[in-house]
Design a protein around this motif. Structure first.
Motif, mmCIF file in Angstrom:
data_model
loop_
_atom_site.group_PDB
_atom_site.id
_atom_site.type_symbol
_atom_site.label_atom_id
_atom_site.label_comp_id
_atom_site.label_asym_id
_atom_site.label_seq_id
_atom_site.Cartn_x
_atom_site.Cartn_y
_atom_site.Cartn_z
ATOM 1 N N ARG A 277 0.830 -1.213 0.000
ATOM 2 C CA ARG A 277 0.000 0.000 0.000
ATOM 3 C C ARG A 277 0.865 1.263 0.000
ATOM 4 N NH1 ARG A 277 -5.399 -0.582 3.745
ATOM 5 N NH2 ARG A 277 -6.220 -2.450 2.781
ATOM 6 N N CYS A 278 2.026 1.172 0.643
ATOM 7 C CA CYS A 278 2.887 2.358 0.697
ATOM 8 C C CYS A 278 3.563 2.631 -0.641
ATOM 9 C CB CYS A 278 3.916 2.210 1.819
ATOM 10 S SG CYS A 278 4.939 0.750 1.645
ATOM 11 N N CYS A 279 3.432 1.717 -1.595
ATOM 12 C CA CYS A 279 4.042 1.899 -2.925
ATOM 13 C C CYS A 279 3.051 2.490 -3.926
ATOM 14 C CB CYS A 279 4.590 0.577 -3.435
ATOM 15 S SG CYS A 279 5.830 -0.133 -2.356
ATOM 16 N N LEU A 280 1.926 2.960 -3.431
ATOM 17 C CA LEU A 280 0.962 3.646 -4.296
ATOM 18 C C LEU A 280 1.339 5.114 -4.366
ATOM 19 C CD1 LEU A 280 -2.331 2.079 -2.878
ATOM 20 C CD2 LEU A 280 -1.232 1.514 -5.060
ATOM 21 N N GLY B 86 0.387 2.817 -9.183
ATOM 22 C CA GLY B 86 1.572 2.285 -8.510
ATOM 23 C C GLY B 86 2.839 3.038 -8.850
ATOM 24 N N CYS B 87 3.796 2.941 -7.972
ATOM 25 C CA CYS B 87 5.141 3.455 -8.234
ATOM 26 C C CYS B 87 5.688 2.746 -9.463
ATOM 27 C CB CYS B 87 6.006 3.146 -7.008
ATOM 28 S SG CYS B 87 7.774 3.253 -7.304
ATOM 29 N N ARG B 88 6.597 3.396 -10.156
ATOM 30 C CA ARG B 88 7.126 2.809 -11.412
ATOM 31 C C ARG B 88 7.841 1.473 -11.180
ATOM 32 N NH1 ARG B 88 11.361 7.669 -11.892
ATOM 33 N NH2 ARG B 88 9.655 8.546 -10.699
ATOM 34 N N LEU B 89 8.315 1.219 -9.959
ATOM 35 C CA LEU B 89 9.024 -0.046 -9.705
ATOM 36 C C LEU B 89 8.130 -1.113 -9.091
ATOM 37 C CD1 LEU B 89 12.591 0.788 -8.295
ATOM 38 C CD2 LEU B 89 11.936 0.072 -10.587
ATOM 39 N N LEU B 90 6.869 -0.792 -8.896
ATOM 40 C CA LEU B 90 5.992 -1.760 -8.228
ATOM 41 C C LEU B 90 5.551 -2.882 -9.162
ATOM 42 C CD1 LEU B 90 4.260 -2.621 -5.773
ATOM 43 C CD2 LEU B 90 2.443 -1.140 -6.664
ATOM 44 N N ASP B 91 5.774 -4.101 -8.707
ATOM 45 C CA ASP B 91 5.202 -5.273 -9.371
ATOM 46 C C ASP B 91 3.866 -5.489 -8.663
ATOM 47 O OD1 ASP B 91 4.322 -7.803 -9.953
ATOM 48 O OD2 ASP B 91 6.105 -8.836 -9.229
ATOM 49 N N ALA C 175 5.485 -6.349 -4.830
ATOM 50 C CA ALA C 175 6.886 -6.217 -4.430
ATOM 51 C C ALA C 175 7.585 -5.184 -5.297
ATOM 52 C CB ALA C 175 7.588 -7.562 -4.584
ATOM 53 N N CYS C 176 8.679 -4.685 -4.766
ATOM 54 C CA CYS C 176 9.491 -3.721 -5.506
ATOM 55 C C CYS C 176 10.367 -4.491 -6.494
ATOM 56 C CB CYS C 176 10.360 -2.950 -4.514
ATOM 57 S SG CYS C 176 11.374 -1.692 -5.289
ATOM 58 N N ARG C 177 10.439 -4.002 -7.710
ATOM 59 C CA ARG C 177 11.234 -4.716 -8.718
ATOM 60 C C ARG C 177 12.741 -4.536 -8.523
ATOM 61 N NH1 ARG C 177 7.662 -6.193 -12.908
ATOM 62 N NH2 ARG C 177 5.796 -4.886 -12.943
ATOM 63 N N ASP C 178 13.136 -3.560 -7.719
ATOM 64 C CA ASP C 178 14.571 -3.356 -7.480
ATOM 65 C C ASP C 178 14.769 -2.823 -6.057
ATOM 66 O OD1 ASP C 178 17.266 -3.169 -7.818
ATOM 67 O OD2 ASP C 178 17.214 -1.553 -9.299
ATOM 68 N N TYR C 179 14.381 -3.638 -5.105
ATOM 69 C CA TYR C 179 14.385 -3.206 -3.696
ATOM 70 C C TYR C 179 15.758 -2.696 -3.221
ATOM 71 C CZ TYR C 179 13.002 -3.245 1.221
ATOM 72 O OH TYR C 179 12.730 -2.893 2.521
ATOM 73 N N PRO C 180 16.864 -3.414 -3.521
ATOM 74 C CA PRO C 180 18.160 -2.930 -3.006
ATOM 75 C C PRO C 180 18.528 -1.546 -3.537
ATOM 76 C CG PRO C 180 18.337 -5.201 -3.784
ATOM 77 C CD PRO C 180 17.009 -4.690 -4.245
ATOM 78 N N ASN C 181 18.100 -1.228 -4.755
ATOM 79 C CA ASN C 181 18.480 0.064 -5.361
ATOM 80 C C ASN C 181 17.320 1.051 -5.434
ATOM 81 O OD1 ASN C 181 21.175 -0.855 -6.033
ATOM 82 N ND2 ASN C 181 20.166 -2.183 -7.521
ATOM 83 N N ARG C 182 16.306 0.816 -4.607
ATOM 84 C CA ARG C 182 15.082 1.621 -4.738
ATOM 85 C C ARG C 182 15.310 3.124 -4.555
ATOM 86 N NH1 ARG C 182 15.422 -0.802 0.073
ATOM 87 N NH2 ARG C 182 14.404 -0.025 1.974
ATOM 88 N N SER C 183 16.194 3.496 -3.647
ATOM 89 C CA SER C 183 16.389 4.933 -3.393
ATOM 90 C C SER C 183 17.089 5.623 -4.560
ATOM 91 C CB SER C 183 17.190 5.144 -2.111
ATOM 92 O OG SER C 183 16.466 4.623 -1.040
ATOM 93 N N ARG D 181 16.843 4.559 -7.711
ATOM 94 C CA ARG D 181 15.923 4.526 -8.861
ATOM 95 C C ARG D 181 14.720 5.442 -8.654
ATOM 96 N NH1 ARG D 181 15.760 -0.692 -11.500
ATOM 97 N NH2 ARG D 181 14.285 0.339 -12.904
ATOM 98 N N VAL D 182 14.246 5.511 -7.415
ATOM 99 C CA VAL D 182 13.067 6.337 -7.106
ATOM 100 C C VAL D 182 13.413 7.206 -5.886
ATOM 101 C CG1 VAL D 182 10.603 6.283 -6.475
ATOM 102 C CG2 VAL D 182 11.545 4.496 -7.945
ATOM 103 N N PRO D 183 13.990 8.390 -6.143
ATOM 104 C CA PRO D 183 14.472 9.209 -5.023
ATOM 105 C C PRO D 183 13.410 9.547 -3.965
ATOM 106 C CG PRO D 183 15.307 10.044 -7.100
ATOM 107 C CD PRO D 183 14.318 8.963 -7.446
ATOM 108 N N ASP D 184 12.123 9.600 -4.357
ATOM 109 C CA ASP D 184 11.131 9.925 -3.325
ATOM 110 C C ASP D 184 10.534 8.678 -2.652
ATOM 111 O OD1 ASP D 184 9.627 9.134 -5.469
ATOM 112 O OD2 ASP D 184 8.249 10.853 -5.426
ATOM 113 N N CYS D 185 11.137 7.519 -2.883
ATOM 114 C CA CYS D 185 10.697 6.315 -2.171
ATOM 115 C C CYS D 185 11.029 6.517 -0.691
ATOM 116 C CB CYS D 185 11.440 5.088 -2.700
ATOM 117 S SG CYS D 185 11.215 3.618 -1.673
ATOM 118 N N VAL D 186 10.038 6.317 0.154
ATOM 119 C CA VAL D 186 10.251 6.533 1.599
ATOM 120 C C VAL D 186 10.843 5.279 2.226
ATOM 121 C CG1 VAL D 186 9.118 7.043 3.801
ATOM 122 C CG2 VAL D 186 8.354 8.181 1.714
HETATM 123 S S1 SF4 Z 1 10.756 2.189 -5.167
HETATM 124 FE FE1 SF4 Z 1 9.882 2.329 -3.134
HETATM 125 S S2 SF4 Z 1 7.738 2.945 -3.471
HETATM 126 FE FE2 SF4 Z 1 8.554 2.202 -5.435
HETATM 127 S S3 SF4 Z 1 7.970 0.038 -5.498
HETATM 128 FE FE3 SF4 Z 1 10.047 0.164 -4.653
HETATM 129 S S4 SF4 Z 1 9.764 0.195 -2.416
HETATM 130 FE FE4 SF4 Z 1 7.774 0.706 -3.379
#
Ligand code: SF4
Ligand code: SF4
Length: 169
Positions: free
Chosen positions: A37-40, A57-62, A67-75, A77-82
């Motif tokens: 839900r937090c990835c919306l 959804g966020c661009r990386l959301l599967d 799940a996040c498609r690139d969890y280790p590099n999420r920050s 790839r998506v700078p506003d990912c919390v």
């Molecule tokens: S980048 Fe962050 S918000 Fe986007 S899918 Fe991954 S964990 Fe969720």
């Protein structure tokens, strides 16, 4: 006379005996229920500061796997990912009422569908808590100016069956 504290069947488990700050990295990660839900995508009302969820959804959301498609590099790839920290869990006003970090911060029990309780990662979908089946598009497919048309209320609510004391038969 002080009222005796009500006992919980979850007493003794790490999320009841430790504070969020005391959790090991593995315990911290295991606390996430995988609802996504937090990835919306969210919108903030500039006047009131109120945050609204969208069904986008966020661009990386599967969205199917929640799940996040690139969890280790999420920050990167998506700078506003919390990236949640104990401080943010206590301060953010938009975390869903189902979020396990929020529940633990408030000293509450996890629900029956949390994988740590059920032992089954699918129960978060079964309980209707995850975003599975509810996200048709990602932020790359919806222009920012159209996000407003996709505001939804369900991420800030808990489905009836998710509130039950135990898994419905
Ligand atoms: S980048 Fe962050 S918000 Fe986007 S899918 Fe991954 S964990 Fe969720
Ligand atoms: S809302 Fe909370 S429990 Fe659900 S995916 Fe996000 S961090 Fe995990």
């Amino acid at each position: 006379m002080t009222k005796p504290q009500k006992r919980s069947p979850q007493d003794g488990f790490f999320w009841k005996t430790k504070t969020l700050e005391q959790l090991s990295p593995t315990e911290w990660e295991s606390l996430c229920d995988g609802c996504a839900r937090c990835c919306l995508e969210k919108l903030e009302d500039e006047d009131s500061g109120r945050i609204y969820f969208t069904e986008v959804g966020c661009r990386l959301l599967d969205a199917g796997g929640c799940a996040c498609r690139d969890y280790p590099n999420r920050s990167d790839r998506v700078p506003d990912c919390v990236r949640l920290t104990p401080k943010e869990v206590r301060e953010l006003t938009w975390l869903p009422p189902s979020c396990a970090y929020k529940l633990v911060a408030e000293g509450r029990d996890l629900y029956w569908w949390h994988p740590l309780i059920s032992g089954d990662p699918n129960t978060v979908h079964e309980a209707g808590v995850s975003v599975r089946g509810r996200v048709e598009r990602t932020e790359t497919e919806v222009p920012v100016e159209e996000l407003e048309d996709h505001i939804v209320s369900w991420p800030a609510l808990l489905p009836k069956r998710a509130k039950l004391k135990q898994r419905p038969r």
